[in-house]
Scaffold this motif. Structure first.
Motif, PDB file in Angstrom:
ATOM      1  N   THR A 100       3.239  -6.212   2.070  1.00 45.18           N
ATOM      2  CA  THR A 100       3.808  -5.751   0.798  1.00 45.18           C
ATOM      3  C   THR A 100       4.285  -6.925  -0.042  1.00 45.18           C
ATOM      4  N   THR A 113       1.022  -8.780  -1.357  1.00 46.87           N
ATOM      5  CA  THR A 113       0.098  -8.079  -2.245  1.00 46.87           C
ATOM      6  C   THR A 113       0.792  -7.243  -3.309  1.00 46.87           C
ATOM      7  N   TYR A 126       1.726  -4.162  -2.760  1.00 45.91           N
ATOM      8  CA  TYR A 126       1.498  -2.751  -2.429  1.00 45.91           C
ATOM      9  C   TYR A 126       2.481  -2.308  -1.349  1.00 45.91           C
ATOM     10  N   GLU A 165       1.828   3.247  -0.904  1.00 41.07           N
ATOM     11  CA  GLU A 165       0.733   2.971  -1.826  1.00 41.07           C
ATOM     12  C   GLU A 165      -0.529   2.509  -1.114  1.00 41.07           C
ATOM     13  N   ALA A 166      -0.360   1.946   0.070  1.00 41.76           N
ATOM     14  CA  ALA A 166      -1.505   1.381   0.786  1.00 41.76           C
ATOM     15  C   ALA A 166      -2.114   2.341   1.796  1.00 41.76           C
ATOM     16  N   ARG A 196      -5.771   4.017   1.828  1.00 42.41           N
ATOM     17  CA  ARG A 196      -6.664   3.332   0.899  1.00 42.41           C
ATOM     18  C   ARG A 196      -7.440   2.239   1.626  1.00 42.41           C
ATOM     19  N   ILE A 216      -8.996  -2.668  -2.412  1.00 38.92           N
ATOM     20  CA  ILE A 216      -8.086  -2.660  -3.562  1.00 38.92           C
ATOM     21  C   ILE A 216      -7.614  -4.074  -3.894  1.00 38.92           C
ATOM     22  N   LEU A 217      -7.775  -4.998  -2.944  1.00 37.73           N
ATOM     23  CA  LEU A 217      -7.340  -6.371  -3.146  1.00 37.73           C
ATOM     24  C   LEU A 217      -8.445  -7.269  -3.698  1.00 37.73           C
ATOM     25  N   ARG A 267      -3.440  -9.654  -6.387  1.00 35.92           N
ATOM     26  CA  ARG A 267      -2.247  -8.860  -6.117  1.00 35.92           C
ATOM     27  C   ARG A 267      -2.218  -7.620  -7.025  1.00 35.92           C
ATOM     28  N   LYS A 268      -1.277  -6.758  -6.734  1.00 34.12           N
ATOM     29  CA  LYS A 268      -1.125  -5.536  -7.524  1.00 34.12           C
ATOM     30  C   LYS A 268      -0.847  -5.855  -8.983  1.00 34.12           C
ATOM     31  N   ASP A 269      -0.107  -6.963  -9.232  1.00 32.48           N
ATOM     32  CA  ASP A 269       0.219  -7.334 -10.615  1.00 32.48           C
ATOM     33  C   ASP A 269      -0.889  -8.126 -11.292  1.00 32.48           C
TER      34      ASP A 269
END
Length: 694
Positions: free
Chosen positions: A224, A227, A229, A233-234, A237, A241-242, A273-275
């Motif tokens: 977390t 990444t 997430y 959220e992970a 999935r 997603i990465l 990353r998520k951002d």
């Protein structure tokens, strides 16, 4: 009395059977396997039946009808592997079995009914937490319907599981029935699992587990953190997603083909990353198998290597710069010798030309081209940090003040110049000419970025590089520094241009404008001074260059007063010229002879020693190349000085500074001029040495 003993046995049998009968359902509720609770239930039924048979026999005897006696109840208690202890409300032993004695290290028959069973003499002394042990007994005596379960840690390292409940009579609670079991192995296994869980949760490496289809089933907090997430959220999935789109598809194909074949895959991935921020990770993906060897999950261990990748990129950049520097150093000697001849003879011709000579303009262009070539060579050497420096302690504020006057004429009237100097002197150990070159080059670069005008700000101040600064940039030696900052309001640079801004021959100007060595030269000079240069810019927001130079503890070295006779370059002394290049040697002979000197020539170091020995009383100065065949310049001069301690020498060389220094050819007290050198510069230096102290 016999009936009293029989009564005790019956009480014990009933109590023990009660413990076993009650323990079985408790064990079932706790998830114990059948092999644990079925024997307990069976033994309890046997003991209960034995007690009932005993009572039936007793009643039969009273009626005069004798029946065979059943086996005594303690034998049935000893049949169970669980330690049994029955006490009265005061803690006195009513019944205990062999397993209990073995668990607590008591000899057979070591506890007789009626003894103090929970005293410190045999139980509390072995328990790490006696207070908790006694608390369980008190709780059971207060509530007839209560059940107690806990574990006891013993001083010898064992762990005992304890279950107890009160047993009732006509008058209320008659005592407590306890069951003990050694669960040391299970406790150690639980502790191992707990520690393993903590290790995964607190691991500095990102951990995730997926099923065979790639759906995420577990992540740890580091995942977390890395990444962005969260767990919710992970879960469910796919790790794709990465994906950033920068890792080649072949890498992922190799990954899946490797792990699905049951092997371990190790590689590097550039993910997002998520951002949206990019990062690098080194991943180890391995299959997880069940007891039958079938792959059920995949385990991913991932380490953030973004900083390492940044450092590797900086290393490659430095290696590229070093390669260009080595190339420059490799050709510098031959190129400088050629330029020495062109510049030298051209300058001599220019000195004797009439003002109306029709060739005067052409010769001037030849000399300009030669000067540009010499400047290019010096820039390459400065960039590669191979140029000879003449460092001394300077006040950086004074350097900026001297250059400020020149800058006002250079940058143009449409650019507003502001200079803000530190109120205190900023002492640095540096080459004055090279630091001025750095400032002029940065100012010229700023002017090019402001074609329609703007503002140029120059500032100096003290600063420090600390561990945080070093870690954020990947380089830097902590300590105090003098900061020279040049900031403009020009067009700025994008990220790609900023990344390559110090690369040699990289330029954003149109063809024919500049060599692309300006900032590369600045970079080389700053590094040669043990400093650092940092650039920051964005399109449309100008650029800022910060030069960090180590603070010098020494006082400022005062500049020597100008020599009123420095322009008097003629002489009549005898000079020994030692040079292995015939063209350069011929030029030097001509220059000296035209200015009144007597010349003795040598083509290498050994010949120079021999010529000096022949003309020992006549030679007043030795003009000598540093690197020569047969014998180097320093070695030859040391042999000469051995026979004539007052001998004076001026070295010249076209080799790079690091090459000369690596060979130990130049001492700190030796004068050196770098080729190509202008005739007047050479002649003035000769007069300085000849007229000075030996």
């Amino acid at each position: 009395m016999a009936s009293g003993k029989h009564s005790t046995v019956v009480k014990g049998a009933f109590a023990a059977s009660l413990v076993l009968l009650l323990a079985a359902p408790v064990a079932v509720r706790m998830g114990a396997p059948a092999w644990v609770w079925i024997p307990e239930l069976g033994v309890g039924l046997v003991m209960n039946a034995a007690a009932a048979a005993f009572l039936w026999t007793s009643f039969s005897l009273l009626a005069g009808r004798a029946q065979p006696a059943p086996p005594p109840a303690p034998l049935a208690l000893d049949a169970t592997r669980e330690g049994i202890l029955v006490t009265d409300p005061q803690g006195r032993v009513q019944v205990c079995n062999r397993a209990f004695r073995e668990l607590w290290g008591l000899p057979a028959g070591g506890l007789e009914p009626g003894s103090d069973g929970i005293g410190p003499d045999f139980l509390l002394a072995q328990v790490k937490n006696p207070a908790a042990c006694l608390a369980g007994a008190r709780s059971l005596l207060e509530d007839p319907a209560s059940v107690w379960s806990d574990t006891l840690e013993l001083w010898d390292g064992r762990v005992l599981e304890r279950h107890g409940r009160p047993y009732l009579g006509a008058d209320g609670i008659q005592g407590i029935a306890w069951g003990f079991r050694d669960v040391t192995s299970r406790a150690k296994a639980d502790l191992f699992v707990h520690r393993l869980s903590l290790a995964v949760e607190q691991s500095p490496i990102s951990v995730l587990i997926t099923d065979t289809a790639g759906s995420i089933e577990f992540i740890n907090p580091k995942f977390t953190q890395l990444t962005g997430y969260a767990l919710d959220e992970a879960l469910g999935r796919n790790p794709r997603i990465l994906q950033s789109g920068f890792t080649p598809a072949k890498v992922y194909r190799d990954l899946w083909s490797t792990v699905t074949a049951g092997e371990i895959w190790v590689g590097e991935l550039q993910n997002r990353r998520k951002d949206g921020e990019l990062f690098w990770e080194r991943a180890t993906i391995s299959p997880l198998r069940d007891a039958d060897g079938v792959i059920t999950h995949y385990l991913g261990l991932k380490e953030d290597i973004t900083v390492q990748k940044r450092l590797e990129q900086q290393l490659r950049h430095a290696q590229r710069l070093e390669a260009v520097g080595n190339l420059a150093g490799g050709v510098a000697h031959d190129l400088n010798n050629i330029l020495q001849v062109i510049n030298g003879y051209g300058s001599l011709m220019q000195m004797t030309q009439a003002a109306d000579d029709p060739n005067r303009a052409g010769l001037a262009e030849i000399l300009k081209a030669a000067e540009r070539a010499a400047s290019l060579t010096h820039s390459l050497l400065a960039f590669s940090r191979k140029q000879v420096m003449n460092p001394r302690t300077l006040d950086l504020n004074g350097v900026v003040g001297n250059v400020e006057k020149l800058l006002k004429r250079i940058i143009g009237a449409d650019i507003r110049l502001t200079v803000e100097k530190d109120p205190e002197p900023l002492h640095v150990h540096a080459d004055l000419g090279q630091i001025e070159h750095v400032l002029l080059n940065l100012a010229n670069n700023a002017r090019e970025a402001m074609p329609t005008g703007g503002s140029l700000a120059i500032a100096t101040r003290t600063t420090a590089i600390d561990a945080a600064w070093r870690d954020s940039r990947g380089f830097g030696q902590p300590g105090p520094y003098a900061l020279l900052e040049v900031r403009d309001s020009g067009v700025g640079m994008d990220a790609e241009t900023l990344r390559r801004v110090f690369d040699p021959y990289f330029t954003t100007r149109e063809m024919g404008r500049g060599t692309g060595l300006g900032l590369a030269t600045v970079y080389g000079i700053v590094k040669q001074h043990g400093g650092y240069i940092v650039a920051d810019s964005e399109p449309g927001r100008g650029a800022t260059f910060q030069v960090y130079l180590p603070i010098a503890p020494d006082p400022v070295t005062p500049q020597a007063a100008p020599d009123p006779d420095r322009d008097q370059v003629r002489g009549t002394e005898t000079v020994l010229v030692a040079e292995d290049d015939p063209s350069v040697r011929g030029f030097l002979e001509m220059v000296l002879q035209r200015h009144g000197y007597q010349v003795v020539s040598a083509s290498d170091g050994q010949e120079a020693v021999e010529r000096f020995a022949e003309r020992r009383g006549e030679v007043k100065l030795i003009l000598m190349d540093v690197i020569m065949p047969r014998k180097g310049g320093r070695q030859a001069f040391e042999e000469i000085r051995a026979v004539e301690p007052a001998a004076k020498v001026l070295f010249i060389s076209g080799y790079t500074a690091d090459f000369i220094q690596s060979r130990g050819e130049l001492g700190q007290d030796m004068e050196l001029l770098m080729k190509p050198v202008q005739p007047l510069v050479l002649l003035r230096k000769m007069r300085e040495i000849l007229d000075g102290r030996p």
